[in-house]
Motif scaffolding. Structure first.
Motif, PDB file in Angstrom:
ATOM      1  N   SER A  38      51.787 -23.908 -93.310  1.00 15.78           N
ATOM      2  CA  SER A  38      52.547 -24.060 -92.067  1.00 15.78           C
ATOM      3  C   SER A  38      51.650 -24.678 -91.007  1.00 15.78           C
ATOM      4  N   THR A  51      54.090 -25.625 -83.430  1.00 13.60           N
ATOM      5  CA  THR A  51      55.409 -26.251 -83.606  1.00 13.60           C
ATOM      6  C   THR A  51      56.207 -26.219 -82.295  1.00 13.60           C
ATOM      7  N   GLU A 116      52.366 -29.382 -89.234  1.00 19.35           N
ATOM      8  CA  GLU A 116      52.027 -29.101 -90.631  1.00 19.35           C
ATOM      9  C   GLU A 116      51.117 -30.208 -91.182  1.00 19.35           C
ATOM     10  N   GLY A 185      60.918 -22.197 -89.840  1.00 21.98           N
ATOM     11  CA  GLY A 185      60.418 -21.322 -90.907  1.00 21.98           C
ATOM     12  C   GLY A 185      60.500 -21.979 -92.280  1.00 21.98           C
ATOM     13  N   SER A 187      58.710 -23.943 -94.076  1.00 21.61           N
ATOM     14  CA  SER A 187      57.597 -24.137 -95.025  1.00 21.61           C
ATOM     15  C   SER A 187      57.764 -23.225 -96.241  1.00 21.61           C
ATOM     16  N   ASP A 188      58.449 -22.114 -96.049  1.00 20.77           N
ATOM     17  CA  ASP A 188      58.761 -21.234 -97.189  1.00 20.77           C
ATOM     18  C   ASP A 188      59.528 -21.999 -98.260  1.00 20.77           C
TER      19      ASP A 188
HETATM   20  N1  ASP Z   1      56.104 -24.588 -88.357  1.00 26.00           N
HETATM   21  C1  ASP Z   1      57.506 -24.442 -88.624  1.00 26.00           C
HETATM   22  C2  ASP Z   1      58.096 -23.378 -87.712  1.00 26.00           C
HETATM   23  O1  ASP Z   1      57.400 -22.836 -86.869  1.00 26.00           O
HETATM   24  C3  ASP Z   1      57.797 -24.178 -90.049  1.00 26.00           C
HETATM   25  C4  ASP Z   1      57.115 -22.982 -90.656  1.00 26.00           C
HETATM   26  O2  ASP Z   1      56.154 -22.465 -90.118  1.00 26.00           O
HETATM   27  O3  ASP Z   1      57.568 -22.525 -91.714  1.00 26.00           O
HETATM   28  O4  ASP Z   1      59.254 -23.090 -87.805  1.00 26.00           O
END
Ligand code: ASP
Length: 436
Positions: A38, A51, A116, A185, A187-188
Motif C-alpha cells: 500500500s 493517499t 503505491e 483499501g 491493495s487487498d
Molecule cells: N492507499 C489506498 C487507500 O488508502 C489503497 C490501500 O491502501 O489499500 O485506500
C-alpha cells in the motif's frame, strides 16, 4: 518449495521502523516471493495517509487553490523514507513527472496511485527485489470496470519472468493506458489477484491487528481472535460491519481456492486468522458476531395478506422506485416487516409510507426507527439443537427486547433486530453465552 504472496497495508509500510519489520518477515521465509504494498499510512494518531494527501492535491488543483504545500509534504515523506533506508530510486525525477502531470490535468486515480507506485519502488530497492508496475497488468476497460481474466493472464505472464518482486497495490490501467484504481483499501484486491495469478499456497495479508476478532473490541474488551473462518462466514460478518479486508479481495482467492491469512506486522508470531473455502470443523459453535445500527423496520399487517397475489411484488416495486435495497424481509402469515437502512431511506420515510398506504392498503403499519441489526455467524450453528434457544435466552436474560429475527436458510447465521440502545448489551450477552 512453496510460494506465498504477502500484502502489506499502509501502517505496515509507514516508515523505516515498519519497513525493517517487514524485511525481517519477508527474509524469514523464502516462500514470500511476491510482495504487494500500500501507500504509506499513518505513523501516529493525527498523521496523514499519503493517499489522502494525493487526493487533496488533485482537489486543490480542481478548485484553483495552491497545491504546492500539500505536494511538498508528500515529497518530503518519501525523501526522508528513502534517506532513512539508504536507497536511491531517482525520486526527484519522479516528483517532477507527477507534478507536471498534475498541472496538465491528470486524474484523481492517477494522483492517488502514485502513493503505491513510489512506495513500491522504494521497497523493492530496500529488499533487493524487482519492481513490477501493475499499470498494464491489472486491467480495466474504458468505463473503469475491472477485467478479471485479462488481468490474471497478464500478471501470470509477467511475474513468471521475476523470481522475486514488489508490486504496487490499488491500481492498474485501462486500454488507453490511463491509470484506474480500485475503491479505497483496494491493495487487498491486488494482493489477491497476484496470489491467484501465481497460484500461491497462501495469500498473507499483513496489517496492524492479529486477524479478526470474534466481536468488536470496542464493545467486548479482550475479545478472543477468530483462528479460522470460511469465505462464506466472512462475507456475512463483513456485510454486517466487520472490516479488516476489502470485500472484493475475497473473490480472486476463493476461485483459486487459496487461503487468506490475516497477520499482524507488529506481532509476527501471532498465527492470525486463516480464511478458507471450507469451514474448519472444530468445537466452536459461533465464529463471530457483527452488527450495525441505524435501520428502520416497517411492520405491515393486513388480514388475508397471505392469499393476496402480488403483495410482496408491490412492496419490492415501491422500494425499487426509491432505489432502496431491503436488508431483510421477515414475514408471518398476515404480516411482513421491511428492514431498510436509514442511509438508503435518506429522509424520505414519510413519502415511502404514503406509497405503502396507497398501494398496499394495510390494516396497520408500525414503524420502528433506530433499530440495530446483529448477526451471529458460524457454520457450527447448523444442525446443533439449542443454538437459537441459547442466543434468545442470553438476550432475554440481559433484558433485551428482540424486534425482529431472521435466520438464513443455510443456518449459518441468525440476525436479530434490537433497539439501538440495546446494541452493545446484546453483543456482550451473545459473546458471553457462546464464548466465555
Ligand atoms: N492507499 C489506498 C487507500 O488508502 C489503497 C490501500 O491502501 O489499500 O485506500
Amino acid at each position: 518449495m512453496g510460494l506465498k504472496v504477502a500484502k502489506f497495508g499502509g501502517s505496515s509500510v509507514a516508515d523505516k521502523i515498519q519497513l525493517t519489520k517487514i524485511r525481517q518477515i519477508i527474509e524469514s521465509d523464502s516462500d514470500r516471493k511476491y510482495i504487494v504494498v500500500s501507500a504509506p499510512g499513518k505513523r501516529y494518531d493525527g498523521d496523514s495517509k499519503i493517499t489522502d494527501l494525493l487526493y487533496l492535491c488533485k482537489t486543490h488543483m480542481e478548485h484553483n487553490l495552491p497545491y504546492e504545500q500539500v505536494f511538498q509534504v508528500v515529497c518530503d515523506r518519501y525523501t526522508v523514507l528513502q534517506l532513512n533506508l539508504g536507497v536511491d530510486t531517482n525520486l526527484e525525477e519522479e516528483f517532477e513527472t507527477i507534478k507536471k502531470n498534475l498541472i496538465a490535468g491528470a486524474s484523481a486515480d492517477y494522483m492517488a496511485s502514485r502513493g503505491e507506485y513510489l512506495n513500491a519502488r522504494i521497497i523493492a530497492a530496500f529488499l533487493g527485489f524487482d519492481f513490477v508496475d501493475t499499470a498494464g497488468l491489472v486491467k480495466f476497460d474504458q468505463k473503469g470496470r475491472f477485467l478479471e481474466d485479462e488481468t490474471n493472464e497478464a500478471l501470470a505472464v509477467e511475474l513468471a519472468k521475476h523470481e522475486k518482486a514488489v508490486l504496487p497495490g490499488f491500481y492498474g490501467s485501462d486500454e488507453e493506458g490511463n491509470i484506474r484504481t480500485f475503491s479505497r483499501g483496494g491493495s487487498d484486491i491486488t494482493g489477491a489477484l497476484v496470489a491467484r495469478a501465481m497460484n500461491a499456497d497462501v495469500y498473507e495479508n499483513w496489517t496492524d491487528v492479529s486477524g479478526f476478532l470474534i466481536a468488536d473490541p470496542k464493545i467486548v474488551k479482550d475479545s478472543l481472535p477468530i483462528s479460522s473462518i470460511s469465505y462464506k462466514e466472512l462475507r456475512e460478518l463483513s456485510y454486517m460491519g466487520a472490516s479488516v479486508l476489502h470485500e472484493d479481495a475475497i473473490y480472486p482467492a476463493r476461485v483459486a481456492d487459496i487461503p487468506i491469512n490475516i497477520r499482524n506486522t507488529n506481532k509476527p508470531d501471532d498465527p492470525g486468522t486463516m480464511i478458507t473455502a471450507e469451514p474448519v470443523r472444530d468445537e466452536k459453535i459461533i465464529t463471530g458476531i457483527a452488527g450495525s445500527r441505524d435501520f428502520t423496520v416497517l411492520a405491515i399487517y393486513k388480514n388475508m395478506m397471505s392469499s393476496e397475489r402480488g403483495f410482496v411484488r408491490k412492496i419490492l416495486g415501491i422500494l425499487e422506485d426509491y432505489d432502496i435495497s431491503f436488508e431483510h424481509l421477515p414475514s408471518g402469515i398476515d404480516t411482513i416487516s421491511v428492514v431498510m437502512s436509514n442511509k438508503s431511506i435518506n429522509g424520505r420515510l414519510d413519502e415511502i409510507m404514503e406509497d405503502f398506504e396507497k398501494q398496499l392498503q394495510p390494516d396497520t403499519m408500525d414503524v420502528f426507527e433506530n433499530i440495530a441489526l446483529i448477526a451471529t455467524v458460524g457454520c457450527g450453528m447448523s444442525a446443533r439443537p439449542g443454538t437459537s434457544a441459547k442466543l434468545f435466552g442470553a438476550l432475554a436474560e440481559a433484558g433485551v427486547n428482540i424486534r425482529m429475527i431472521d435466520q438464513g436458510s443455510s443456518e449459518m447465521n441468525i440476525i436479530v433486530g434490537v433497539e439501538g440502545k440495546d446494541f452493545e448489551t446484546s453483543i456482550k450477552a451473545i459473546y458471553n453465552a457462546f464464548v466465555n
